[in-house]
Write a protein that holds these residues in place. Structure first.
Motif, PDB file in Angstrom:
ATOM      1  N   TRP A  22      14.554  -1.306   9.497  1.00  0.00           N
ATOM      2  CA  TRP A  22      13.262  -0.650   9.673  1.00  0.00           C
ATOM      3  C   TRP A  22      12.125  -1.635   9.391  1.00  0.00           C
ATOM      4  O   TRP A  22      11.152  -1.706  10.140  1.00  0.00           O
ATOM      5  N   SER A  23      12.243  -2.394   8.308  1.00  0.00           N
ATOM      6  CA  SER A  23      11.186  -3.362   7.976  1.00  0.00           C
ATOM      7  C   SER A  23      11.083  -4.441   9.060  1.00  0.00           C
ATOM      8  O   SER A  23       9.976  -4.856   9.404  1.00  0.00           O
ATOM      9  N   ASP A  25      11.733  -3.989  12.234  1.00  0.00           N
ATOM     10  CA  ASP A  25      11.087  -3.316  13.373  1.00  0.00           C
ATOM     11  C   ASP A  25       9.578  -3.208  13.176  1.00  0.00           C
ATOM     12  O   ASP A  25       8.812  -3.289  14.136  1.00  0.00           O
ATOM     13  N   GLU A  26       9.147  -2.998  11.937  1.00  0.00           N
ATOM     14  CA  GLU A  26       7.727  -2.822  11.611  1.00  0.00           C
ATOM     15  C   GLU A  26       7.035  -4.145  11.270  1.00  0.00           C
ATOM     16  O   GLU A  26       5.846  -4.146  10.934  1.00  0.00           O
ATOM     17  N   ARG A  28       7.425  -6.005   8.675  1.00  0.00           N
ATOM     18  CA  ARG A  28       7.071  -6.056   7.257  1.00  0.00           C
ATOM     19  C   ARG A  28       8.231  -6.699   6.504  1.00  0.00           C
ATOM     20  O   ARG A  28       9.365  -6.681   6.958  1.00  0.00           O
ATOM     21  N   GLN A  33       8.062  -2.735   2.977  1.00  0.00           N
ATOM     22  CA  GLN A  33       8.532  -1.497   3.608  1.00  0.00           C
ATOM     23  C   GLN A  33       8.915  -0.460   2.555  1.00  0.00           C
ATOM     24  O   GLN A  33       8.572   0.717   2.685  1.00  0.00           O
TER      25      GLN A  33
END
Length: 66
Positions: A22-23, A25-26, A28, A33
């Motif tokens: 997720w981090s 993808d973002e 970060r 994150q």
């Protein structure tokens, strides 16, 4: 500026890997994150008040009862 605190975190490997994806993808860091997710949960639960995009402020017990 708010002082950052270090805190060791033991976390399930699957949760860790999901947070890492997720981090990524973002765009970060994993640390940023995790802080983002924790802050959002605190704001959503009414435990802190969003005062700027990133900075949060503790909500007084008196204010929560209003």
């Amino acid at each position: 500026m708010t002082k950052k605190k270090s805190f060791p975190l033991r976390i399930n490997e699957d949760v860790f890997l999901a947070m890492q994806r997720w981090s990524d993808d973002e765009l970060r860091s994993l640390n940023a994150q995790i802080e983002f997710v924790l802050r959002k949960a605190l704001v959503d639960s009414g435990r802190v008040k969003l005062t700027q995009k990133v900075v949060t402020e503790l909500v007084d017990d008196v204010e929560k009862k209003s």
